[in-house]
Motif scaffolding. Structure first.
Motif, PDB file in Angstrom:
ATOM      1  N   ASN A 190       0.845  -1.196   0.000  1.00  0.00           N
ATOM      2  CA  ASN A 190       0.000   0.000   0.000  1.00  0.00           C
ATOM      3  C   ASN A 190       0.875   1.238   0.000  1.00  0.00           C
ATOM      4  O   ASN A 190       1.812   1.354   0.817  1.00  0.00           O
ATOM      5  CB  ASN A 190      -0.904   0.030   1.228  1.00  0.00           C
ATOM      6  N   VAL A 191       0.555   2.185  -0.890  1.00  0.00           N
ATOM      7  CA  VAL A 191       1.325   3.424  -0.955  1.00  0.00           C
ATOM      8  C   VAL A 191       0.358   4.596  -1.019  1.00  0.00           C
ATOM      9  O   VAL A 191      -0.785   4.470  -1.468  1.00  0.00           O
ATOM     10  CB  VAL A 191       2.274   3.444  -2.175  1.00  0.00           C
ATOM     11  N   ILE A 192       0.839   5.766  -0.563  1.00  0.00           N
ATOM     12  CA  ILE A 192       0.055   6.992  -0.578  1.00  0.00           C
ATOM     13  C   ILE A 192       0.100   7.624  -1.983  1.00  0.00           C
ATOM     14  O   ILE A 192       1.122   7.556  -2.670  1.00  0.00           O
ATOM     15  CB  ILE A 192       0.591   7.987   0.457  1.00  0.00           C
ATOM     16  N   VAL A 193      -0.987   8.250  -2.398  1.00  0.00           N
ATOM     17  CA  VAL A 193      -1.028   8.963  -3.672  1.00  0.00           C
ATOM     18  C   VAL A 193      -0.635  10.417  -3.426  1.00  0.00           C
ATOM     19  O   VAL A 193      -1.289  11.124  -2.644  1.00  0.00           O
ATOM     20  CB  VAL A 193      -2.437   8.891  -4.298  1.00  0.00           C
ATOM     21  N   SER A 194       0.430  10.838  -4.060  1.00  0.00           N
ATOM     22  CA  SER A 194       0.907  12.217  -3.943  1.00  0.00           C
ATOM     23  C   SER A 194       0.582  12.955  -5.241  1.00  0.00           C
ATOM     24  O   SER A 194       0.844  12.458  -6.331  1.00  0.00           O
ATOM     25  CB  SER A 194       2.417  12.236  -3.679  1.00  0.00           C
ATOM     26  N   VAL A 195       0.021  14.161  -5.129  1.00  0.00           N
ATOM     27  CA  VAL A 195      -0.401  14.937  -6.294  1.00  0.00           C
ATOM     28  C   VAL A 195       0.577  16.091  -6.525  1.00  0.00           C
ATOM     29  O   VAL A 195       0.832  16.894  -5.614  1.00  0.00           O
ATOM     30  CB  VAL A 195      -1.833  15.479  -6.092  1.00  0.00           C
ATOM     31  N   ASN A 196       1.127  16.169  -7.743  1.00  0.00           N
ATOM     32  CA  ASN A 196       1.986  17.299  -8.106  1.00  0.00           C
ATOM     33  C   ASN A 196       1.132  18.419  -8.686  1.00  0.00           C
ATOM     34  O   ASN A 196       0.275  18.182  -9.550  1.00  0.00           O
ATOM     35  CB  ASN A 196       3.029  16.865  -9.147  1.00  0.00           C
ATOM     36  N   ILE A 197       1.364  19.642  -8.229  1.00  0.00           N
ATOM     37  CA  ILE A 197       0.619  20.804  -8.700  1.00  0.00           C
ATOM     38  C   ILE A 197       1.445  21.532  -9.752  1.00  0.00           C
ATOM     39  O   ILE A 197       2.613  21.871  -9.514  1.00  0.00           O
ATOM     40  CB  ILE A 197       0.289  21.756  -7.532  1.00  0.00           C
ATOM     41  N   GLU A 198       0.874  21.775 -10.929  1.00  0.00           N
ATOM     42  CA  GLU A 198       1.542  22.521 -11.997  1.00  0.00           C
ATOM     43  C   GLU A 198       0.705  23.733 -12.370  1.00  0.00           C
ATOM     44  O   GLU A 198      -0.527  23.685 -12.355  1.00  0.00           O
ATOM     45  CB  GLU A 198       1.753  21.634 -13.222  1.00  0.00           C
ATOM     46  N   GLY A 199       1.360  24.809 -12.704  1.00  0.00           N
ATOM     47  CA  GLY A 199       0.672  26.015 -13.145  1.00  0.00           C
ATOM     48  C   GLY A 199       0.167  26.846 -11.974  1.00  0.00           C
ATOM     49  O   GLY A 199       0.375  26.524 -10.795  1.00  0.00           O
ATOM     50  N   GLN A 200      -0.541  27.928 -12.309  1.00  0.00           N
ATOM     51  CA  GLN A 200      -1.054  28.850 -11.324  1.00  0.00           C
ATOM     52  C   GLN A 200      -2.569  28.985 -11.486  1.00  0.00           C
ATOM     53  O   GLN A 200      -3.102  28.842 -12.585  1.00  0.00           O
ATOM     54  CB  GLN A 200      -0.407  30.247 -11.496  1.00  0.00           C
ATOM     55  N   VAL A 201      -3.246  29.248 -10.376  1.00  0.00           N
ATOM     56  CA  VAL A 201      -4.682  29.478 -10.444  1.00  0.00           C
ATOM     57  C   VAL A 201      -4.940  30.851 -11.038  1.00  0.00           C
ATOM     58  O   VAL A 201      -4.035  31.699 -11.101  1.00  0.00           O
ATOM     59  CB  VAL A 201      -5.329  29.375  -9.051  1.00  0.00           C
ATOM     60  N   ALA A 202      -6.138  31.145 -11.502  1.00  0.00           N
ATOM     61  CA  ALA A 202      -6.476  32.420 -12.138  1.00  0.00           C
ATOM     62  C   ALA A 202      -6.361  33.562 -11.136  1.00  0.00           C
ATOM     63  O   ALA A 202      -6.393  33.358  -9.911  1.00  0.00           O
ATOM     64  CB  ALA A 202      -7.902  32.345 -12.688  1.00  0.00           C
ATOM     65  N   ASP A 203      -6.193  34.754 -11.675  1.00  0.00           N
ATOM     66  CA  ASP A 203      -6.096  35.937 -10.819  1.00  0.00           C
ATOM     67  C   ASP A 203      -7.354  36.062  -9.965  1.00  0.00           C
ATOM     68  O   ASP A 203      -8.483  35.881 -10.430  1.00  0.00           O
ATOM     69  CB  ASP A 203      -5.930  37.199 -11.674  1.00  0.00           C
ATOM     70  N   GLY A 204      -7.154  36.393  -8.710  1.00  0.00           N
ATOM     71  CA  GLY A 204      -8.280  36.561  -7.786  1.00  0.00           C
ATOM     72  C   GLY A 204      -8.687  35.270  -7.087  1.00  0.00           C
ATOM     73  O   GLY A 204      -9.626  35.267  -6.287  1.00  0.00           O
ATOM     74  N   TYR A 205      -7.992  34.181  -7.379  1.00  0.00           N
ATOM     75  CA  TYR A 205      -8.295  32.895  -6.746  1.00  0.00           C
ATOM     76  C   TYR A 205      -7.056  32.374  -6.054  1.00  0.00           C
ATOM     77  O   TYR A 205      -5.915  32.752  -6.363  1.00  0.00           O
ATOM     78  CB  TYR A 205      -8.775  31.876  -7.776  1.00  0.00           C
ATOM     79  N   ARG A 206      -7.296  31.485  -5.126  1.00  0.00           N
ATOM     80  CA  ARG A 206      -6.184  30.812  -4.464  1.00  0.00           C
ATOM     81  C   ARG A 206      -6.551  29.352  -4.207  1.00  0.00           C
ATOM     82  O   ARG A 206      -7.719  29.000  -4.052  1.00  0.00           O
ATOM     83  CB  ARG A 206      -5.820  31.482  -3.147  1.00  0.00           C
ATOM     84  N   LEU A 207      -5.536  28.531  -4.172  1.00  0.00           N
ATOM     85  CA  LEU A 207      -5.723  27.098  -3.934  1.00  0.00           C
ATOM     86  C   LEU A 207      -5.744  26.858  -2.425  1.00  0.00           C
ATOM     87  O   LEU A 207      -4.776  27.162  -1.730  1.00  0.00           O
ATOM     88  CB  LEU A 207      -4.580  26.308  -4.581  1.00  0.00           C
TER      89      LEU A 207
END
Length: 275
Positions: free
Chosen positions: A230-247
């Motif tokens: 069993n292994v954990i799923v790690s998510v890589n984040i690419e790019g930037q969210v649109a102006d006025g938004y945040r992750l």
């Protein structure tokens, strides 16, 4: 002396008559102030069994209650109603052997003065059977399968033999004693206490028998198969969210996965997660 004796003898009938009249007048006076009357007892009177041979089992149903009508003065009636258990309906089974019997009921009232006018039923039908016992191996039924990549080892039971006791007709019906363990998608060890049931040859539950013990502790070891991990799923984040938004948050479903390789070394060399 003889003269005195003759006088006493001559007056004795008069004395007895006066005494009887006095008692009669007293009874009439008491009865007038506290008259006796017939009334049905308002509460349930269950049938009590006494004198039963300990080697016999009662297998017939007893009546739910006995209806009793009493005759008693009003003052005594109030005492009867307020007492916790003033009336008993007793069925004495002393000396009875296995078989069918009709036993007269005995009504006992612990408050006086009371007269039992009537009661129903006056007798009960009794069936007695010999007490029987036998020992049967416990059958554990395992339902379901472990999660992918896991295997269930041989379960460990706290007891393996169950004693079945009861009327001989019911004990002879028992074909097996069984407990059921569910391990659907299990991926870790299971420790549970399970109820045991007695079943006949058609898998119907047999009633009116006692199981000793009536529960079993079960330990079920569940281990991961060779070559699985069993292994954990790690998510890589690419790019930037649109102006006025945040992750603000990332949810991963499933959070963990099972990986497998015919070469177990490859699985063992994984860092504990996949991307």
């Amino acid at each position: 002396m003889w003269g005195l004796f003759r006088k006493v003898k001559k007056a004795f009938p008069t004395f007895i008559t006066a005494l009887v009249l006095s008692i009669t007048v007293w009874i009439i006076a008491v009865t007038a102030n506290d008259p006796a009357e017939n009334r049905p007892y308002p509460r349930t009177v269950p049938v009590e069994i006494v004198g039963q041979d300990p080697n016999l089992v009662l297998t017939s149903d007893l009546p739910g209650n006995v209806s009793v009508i009493l005759n008693t003065p009003q003052s005594v009636w109030e005492s009867i109603v307020s007492a916790p258990t003033p009336i008993r309906a007793v069925a004495d089974l002393s000396g009875l052997e296995a078989g069918n019997h009709m036993v007269d009921l005995q009504i006992q009232v612990n408050v006086r003065p009371v007269k039992v006018v009537s009661y129903s039923p006056r007798a009960v039908s009794i069936k007695l059977e010999n007490l029987s016992s036998k020992s049967i191996p416990l059958d554990l039924i395992v339902i379901g399968d472990p999660a992918v990549g896991y295997q269930a080892e041989e379960p460990v039971l706290s007891v393996e033999q169950i004693t079945v006791t009861g009327p001989i007709s019911q004990v002879e019906r028992v074909n097996k004693v069984q407990a059921t363990l569910e391990i659907n998608q299990g991926y870790e060890d299971i420790s549970r206490v399970l109820e045991i049931v007695a079943l006949d040859q058609n898998d119907n539950v047999v009633e009116n028998v006692t199981l000793t013990p009536d529960r079993v502790e079960v330990f079920q070891e569940i281990s991961q198969r060779y070559g699985y991990r069993n292994v954990i799923v790690s998510v890589n984040i690419e790019g930037q969210v649109a102006d006025g938004y945040r992750l603000t948050n990332i949810s991963v479903v499933p959070l963990a996965i099972t990986v497998y390789s015919t070469n177990p070394q490859i699985v063992n060399d994984l860092p504990g997660y996949v991307q």
